[in-house]
Design a protein around this motif. Structure first.
Motif, short mmCIF file in Angstrom:
data_model
loop_
_atom_site.label_atom_id
_atom_site.label_comp_id
_atom_site.label_asym_id
_atom_site.label_seq_id
_atom_site.Cartn_x
_atom_site.Cartn_y
_atom_site.Cartn_z
N VAL A 180 0.36 -1.82 -0.37
CA VAL A 180 0.04 -0.14 0.25
C VAL A 180 0.58 1.02 0.34
O VAL A 180 0.01 2.20 -0.77
N ASN A 181 2.44 1.48 0.78
CA ASN A 181 2.39 2.59 0.27
C ASN A 181 3.73 2.56 -0.30
O ASN A 181 4.30 3.56 -1.29
N ALA A 182 3.69 1.24 -1.26
CA ALA A 182 5.64 1.60 -2.59
C ALA A 182 4.61 2.30 -3.37
O ALA A 182 3.50 2.47 -4.10
N ASP A 183 5.78 3.07 -4.39
CA ASP A 183 5.24 4.37 -5.00
C ASP A 183 5.69 2.96 -6.52
O ASP A 183 6.73 2.71 -6.70
N LEU A 184 4.24 3.13 -7.01
CA LEU A 184 4.47 1.76 -8.22
C LEU A 184 4.03 3.12 -8.65
O LEU A 184 3.31 2.45 -10.03
N GLY A 185 4.07 4.82 -8.64
CA GLY A 185 3.50 5.09 -10.34
C GLY A 185 2.02 5.34 -10.62
O GLY A 185 1.53 5.57 -9.09
N THR A 186 2.09 6.04 -11.48
CA THR A 186 0.90 6.89 -12.11
C THR A 186 -0.18 5.94 -11.71
O THR A 186 -1.92 5.82 -11.23
N TYR A 187 0.16 4.50 -12.37
CA TYR A 187 -1.00 3.31 -12.73
C TYR A 187 -1.53 2.61 -11.97
O TYR A 187 -1.86 1.69 -12.12
N LYS A 188 -0.63 2.56 -10.33
CA LYS A 188 -0.91 1.99 -9.38
C LYS A 188 -2.57 1.68 -9.09
O LYS A 188 -3.13 2.14 -8.69
N PRO A 189 -3.02 0.45 -8.70
CA PRO A 189 -3.59 0.25 -9.00
C PRO A 189 -4.96 0.73 -7.67
O PRO A 189 -4.01 0.73 -6.54
N GLU A 205 -3.90 -1.86 12.41
CA GLU A 205 -3.51 -0.16 11.16
C GLU A 205 -2.76 -0.81 9.71
O GLU A 205 -2.72 0.35 8.87
N LEU A 206 -3.02 -1.62 8.54
CA LEU A 206 -3.30 -1.63 7.48
C LEU A 206 -4.66 -1.55 7.41
O LEU A 206 -4.41 -0.68 6.04
N ILE A 207 -5.54 -1.52 7.35
CA ILE A 207 -6.45 -0.54 7.40
C ILE A 207 -6.98 0.56 6.69
O ILE A 207 -7.45 1.25 6.36
N LYS A 208 -6.31 1.00 8.65
CA LYS A 208 -6.43 2.18 8.51
C LYS A 208 -5.84 3.03 7.73
O LYS A 208 -5.64 4.23 6.75
N LEU A 209 -4.06 2.27 6.84
CA LEU A 209 -3.74 2.84 6.11
C LEU A 209 -4.45 2.80 4.91
O LEU A 209 -4.30 3.75 3.90
N VAL A 210 -4.76 1.74 4.30
CA VAL A 210 -6.01 1.64 3.40
C VAL A 210 -6.40 3.00 3.05
O VAL A 210 -7.38 3.61 2.20
N LYS A 211 -7.66 3.50 4.71
CA LYS A 211 -8.39 4.74 4.52
C LYS A 211 -7.51 5.27 4.13
O LYS A 211 -7.77 6.04 3.51
N GLU A 212 -6.85 5.73 4.54
CA GLU A 212 -6.29 7.14 4.76
C GLU A 212 -5.39 7.05 2.68
O GLU A 212 -5.63 8.42 2.63
N LYS A 213 -5.40 6.12 2.56
CA LYS A 213 -4.33 5.89 1.27
C LYS A 213 -6.17 6.42 0.13
O LYS A 213 -5.69 6.43 -1.43
N GLY A 214 -6.68 5.90 0.31
CA GLY A 214 -8.38 5.77 -0.72
C GLY A 214 -8.21 4.86 -1.64
O GLY A 214 -8.70 5.42 -2.09
#
Length: 259
Positions: A160-169, A197-206
């Motif tokens: 979830v934190n990884a920088d996979l660029g513009t087209y990251k799913p 912690e993971l779910i909070k991050l999923v929420k934060e990242k939208g």
């Protein structure tokens, strides 16, 4: 109703049902939208840890896959909305390679998944969902079932934190895949702090979650991959859920209720 996780005849570990069989099944069960999410090829140099080396699409087939889905999208546009997509595996240590692949093909992908099937232990890549025997090997390496769950969730946090660029799913596939063998290796993960912690991050990242029902079909799982405590967390943090049949043959597509 949308099914956002469907495989295709390009899947090396699936059936050879053709695209039109999948599409007709989706129409017959009343779906209005579907996404083909074939396993995106691994980066060059990554060795598939599955014994049959059949985890993902052959890179030589990727262009044909994308073109086929586009053609069927146009052919059936009056009957069902078809999205061009992929299931992208996060591989710890290969972030830049994944980003480069997505940069190359991402503008053709409309709706995709980011999944973890593989975790890295002491420099080795190991499948989480291959077999009961392989899951036992993970427990032996990490010391406990809880340690396997935590390692899996920690890898998802990296994804979830990884920088996979513009087209990251923007949707996480089958988040509790680690429970594929829970009937053999029972573990009460309620209250797991790493998962929250993971779910909070999923929420934060939208991000969204793949409400993946394929676990119901697995002999040693017998539950959707968003269920129980994970489903409670998804509701608590108001995470959007998208149905995913994770179909590897046409008959697995159905119009399921989302928890």
């Amino acid at each position: 109703m949308k099914d956002g996780h469907i495989h295709s005849p390009y899947c090396p570990h699936g059936s050879k049902d053709d695209f039109e069989k999948y599409i007709q099944r989706a129409i017959d069960v009343g779906l209005t939208e579907m996404t083909f999410t074939e396993h995106f090829p691994y980066p060059n140099g990554f060795q598939d840890p599955a014994p049959e080396n059949d985890s993902c699409m052959n890179p030589e087939n990727l262009s044909n896959y994308l073109n086929d889905v586009k053609n069927f999208k146009q052919k059936y546009e009056s009957k069902i909305k078809i999205n061009v997509g992929a299931e992208v595996d996060f591989l710890e240590g290969y972030e830049e390679d994944i980003k480069n692949n997505l940069d190359k093909y991402g503008d053709e992908l409309e709706d995709s998944l980011l999944s973890v099937h593989i975790i890295k232990i002491d420099g080795a890549y190991c499948c989480v969902d291959y077999s009961v025997e392989e899951f036992q090997n993970l427990i032996d390496k990490l010391g406990s079932i809880e340690a396997v769950y935590n390692k899996y969730y920690e890898t998802l946090i990296k994804a979830v934190n990884a920088d996979l660029g513009t087209y990251k799913p923007k949707r996480i596939g089958h988040l509790n895949l680690v429970r594929k063998f829970n009937q053999v290796f029972p573990y009460n993960y309620e209250g797991n702090k790493v998962l929250e912690e993971l779910i909070k991050l999923v929420k934060e990242k939208g991000y969204e979650l793949d409400y993946n029902v394929s676990g119901n079909r697995k002999e040693y799982c017998k539950e959707p991959y968003v269920d129980g405590y994970l489903l409670e967390l998804a509701k608590k943090y108001d995470i959007p859920l998208v149905l995913g049949s994770d179909s590897h043959c046409a008959e697995e597509i159905n119009n399921y209720d989302i928890g």
